[in-house]
Motif scaffolding. Structure first.
Motif, PDB file in Angstrom:
ATOM      1  N   ASN A   1       0.808  -1.224   0.000  1.00  0.00           N
ATOM      2  CA  ASN A   1       0.000   0.000   0.000  1.00  0.00           C
ATOM      3  C   ASN A   1       0.839   1.271   0.000  1.00  0.00           C
TER       4      ASN A   1
ATOM      5  N   GLU B   1      -2.121   2.881   6.919  1.00  0.00           N
ATOM      6  CA  GLU B   1      -2.415   3.990   6.018  1.00  0.00           C
ATOM      7  C   GLU B   1      -2.029   5.331   6.639  1.00  0.00           C
TER       8      GLU B   1
ATOM      9  N   THR C   1      -6.378  -2.235  -0.483  1.00  0.00           N
ATOM     10  CA  THR C   1      -5.146  -2.705  -1.126  1.00  0.00           C
ATOM     11  C   THR C   1      -5.072  -4.226  -1.141  1.00  0.00           C
TER      12      THR C   1
ATOM     13  N   PHE D   1       0.238   6.596   0.689  1.00  0.00           N
ATOM     14  CA  PHE D   1      -0.096   5.419   1.491  1.00  0.00           C
ATOM     15  C   PHE D   1      -1.598   5.165   1.368  1.00  0.00           C
ATOM     16  N   LYS D   2      -1.956   3.997   0.871  1.00  0.00           N
ATOM     17  CA  LYS D   2      -3.350   3.698   0.576  1.00  0.00           C
ATOM     18  C   LYS D   2      -3.998   2.812   1.636  1.00  0.00           C
ATOM     19  N   ASN D   3      -5.308   2.737   1.565  1.00  0.00           N
ATOM     20  CA  ASN D   3      -6.091   1.985   2.537  1.00  0.00           C
ATOM     21  C   ASN D   3      -5.681   0.522   2.573  1.00  0.00           C
ATOM     22  N   GLU D   4      -5.541  -0.007   3.791  1.00  0.00           N
ATOM     23  CA  GLU D   4      -5.049  -1.373   3.952  1.00  0.00           C
ATOM     24  C   GLU D   4      -6.023  -2.407   3.390  1.00  0.00           C
TER      25      GLU D   4
END
Length: 601
Positions: A200, A233, A255, A249-252
């Motif tokens: 992510n 995130e 992702t 940083f993307k949503n866990e």
């Protein structure tokens, strides 16, 4: 001169396999999670009976750690124990891992060792003085194969994290600022032998991740297990801005779920997530269950695709081990191995030979205490001895004395601490942040950056002891803030990410400023009107004040965006130097009263 936040650089406790049949049966028969936990703790005999795999299944051993934080030697105090049992130390950890693998091999089982982030960063001086190269060497030598990145992996910035993977030496002046990359010219740093994973963490505006999002391990008979690695995130909010500049940083949940179809197309049916985010069990001593667990891991587990079979978590430094229901209502293993190498999670993945998928009702897990009653691994012990000799001249230098056995970071009711006052005073007194003859009049220190009490040797304080308190080696930054901006800053201690939904308020430690706050007041109005004073004078909204903090807070870290609205920022020296110099200048130092922050209505 902004820079990335740099760091200066036998007997096994009884436990039962807590994430297997007892939990599954309790959930499958309509029981609650609390009932499942009770079943887990009461059915020890049943657990032991099902440890052997079914004739139609194979077991794969998975060994996991998290939040090692460069603790090559056993941590001191409570941080070096599990339920009063001395635990941890890399040389002991290496031996335990070897023993566990040998036991699996004797049963014809394959084994893999993984980690869930924060292996480096916020490290003791023994590792940090060498940019955590010793820790990477030690973990590589222990047979670690894959690790998710954690927020502390970004302490020195993502470029430095890439070096941790690929190797090479830094031109840091052979010990300049108490740091020394590659101190042994005969043995350059080769990088990690294990794979960092960052599913992510993307380069901004691209589809490229910093590291591979996952790795697939193929075991005998062609069985495949995929390991997806992620950090929380919220990482950009808790690390220095410059350290993650250019990354997103993307949503866990989103992702990991998006990767499931891709993995299935590759013939993978068994998926494990290595996640640097965690939870908080109601009883932190119940390290082989999850009583009343709360926190981000609960919602993340609930949102993850049911095709994901297990979650190895971290970040909260808690120990737990149980099954929680996935969104299809089926039990899914969720574990965490505390911190500092004090526990190892041993998972026995039960793979159905016909389908190649994990049979969760026969997958078992146990958090094993890394006891110190085994022989230390000779290779790891030799590595530690080498670096102890190299760090000794830095670590042992006496920089001052204190009039009490220690200066503690324990808060009073207002959440102010004696050690917080000392650190804030040191920042306020540091001459490196004086700009154009204008010295700061107030200082702010984040409590999370105070990592330990300030200890002493019969009153004498060494640089190593000071560094244990402040291991991040941040830069000090002076800046202009108006009275109105300072008011907003103080309210941010009790709102937003630091609000009631947080584990606790983040009350900044201060110097040069006093105020009163009301715990019963609503968020946004907790600071008592008219109570804020700087230099003993009431704060004025339109007046500009010169203040000082560290570069982590200056970038808005820890949920304090008010700092980003400040102007005329000037970078000074290192916070650890300010701390050490202040102790030398006030030798011996006597802790002052905690009367800067008060409670009222």
């Amino acid at each position: 001169m902004a820079r990335d936040r740099a760091r200066l650089g036998g007997r096994r406790a009884a436990g039962l396999f807590a994430a297997g049949t007892a939990v599954a049966l309790a959930l499958a028969t309509g029981g609650s999670l609390s009932q499942a936990g009770a079943a887990t703790q009461s059915d020890a005999a049943a657990q032991t009976a099902v440890q052997a795999p079914k004739a139609t299944h194979s077991q794969i051993q998975l060994l996991a750690i998290n939040d090692f934080h460069g603790n090559l030697e056993p941590a001191t105090g409570s941080g070096g124990k599990i339920n009063d049992i001395p635990a941890g130390g890399a040389a002991y950890l290496a031996t335990h891992l070897k023993e566990l693998r040998a036991a699996a091999k004797a049963k014809g089982q394959d084994s893999v060792t993984v980690a869930a982030g924060d292996l480096i960063g916020a490290s003791p001086l023994l590792s940090a003085a060498f940019h955590d190269e010793p820790t990477v060497e030690a973990l590589s030598g222990m047979g670690l194969e894959a690790a998710s990145v954690g927020n502390h992996e970004f302490d020195e910035g993502w470029h430095e994290l890439l070096r941790m993977q690929t190797g090479g030496c830094l031109p840091d002046g052979d010990g300049q600022n108490n740091q020394n990359s590659c101190p042994d010219p005969k043995h350059p740093f080769e990088g990690a032998k294990y794979k960092y994973l960052s599913a992510n963490v993307f380069f901004t505006n691209t589809q490229k991740t910093l590291f591979a999002p996952y790795t697939i391990k193929t075991f005998k008979d062609g069985k495949k297990v995929a390991f997806i690695g992620m950090t929380l995130e919220n990482t950009p909010n808790i690390v220095t801005k410059s350290g993650v500049e250019g990354l997103t940083f993307k949503n866990e949940v989103a992702t990991a779920n998006a990767l499931v179809p891709e993995l299935k197309k590759k013939g993978v049916k068994s998926i494990v997530v290595l996640l640097h985010e965690g939870g908080f069990p109601a009883d932190p001593k119940a390290y082989n269950s999850c009583p009343g667990i709360s926190g981000p891991i609960v919602d993340i587990n609930a949102g993850l695709d049911p095709e994901i079979d297990a979650i190895i978590s971290g970040h909260t430094h808690q120990a737990y081990n149980c099954s929680l229901p996935d969104k299809a209502g089926k039990p899914r293993l969720v574990t965490s191995a505390s911190s500092f190498g004090r526990l190892v999670t041993e998972v026995r993945l039960s793979i159905d030979n016909a389908t190649g998928d994990v049979d969760r009702t026969n997958t078992l897990a146990q958090n094993q205490i890394v006891t110190q009653d085994v022989v230390q691994d000779p290779k790891t012990a030799k590595l530690i001895a080498k670096y102890k000799a190299l760090v000794a001249p830095i670590e042992g230098k006496v920089i001052g004395h204190i009039s009490t056995p220690s200066v503690v970071r324990t808060n009073d009711d207002s959440l102010e601490s004696p050690l917080g006052n000392l650190i804030a005073d040191a920042q306020l007194a540091d001459p490196s942040v004086v700009s154009a003859g204008k010295a700061p009049v107030a200082a702010f220190m984040n409590p999370g950056g105070i990592r330990a009490d300030l200890a002493s040797n019969a009153g004498a304080v060494t640089f190593g002891q000071a560094f244990t308190v402040q291991p991040f080696n941040n830069f000090l930054v002076s800046m202009d803030m108006t009275g109105a901006q300072i008011k907003a800053l103080l309210e941010q201690q009790f709102s937003g990410v630091n609000g009631p939904e947080a584990a606790k308020y983040k009350v900044l430690q201060v110097a040069g400023i006093t105020y009163t706050w009301n715990p019963a007041a609503a968020a946004g109005s907790k600071v008592v009107a008219g109570s804020i004073k700087i230099g003993g004078q009431p704060l004025v909204d339109g007046t500009s004040y010169r203040i000082v903090t560290n570069n982590f807070l200056s970038d808005g870290g820890d949920g304090f965006p008010a700092f980003t609205t400040a102007t005329n920022k000037v970078f000074g020296g290192l916070d650890i130097d300010a701390f050490a110099n202040y102790l030398s200048a006030h030798d011996p130092y006597t802790p002052v009263a905690t009367d800067r922050i008060t409670l009222g209505s």
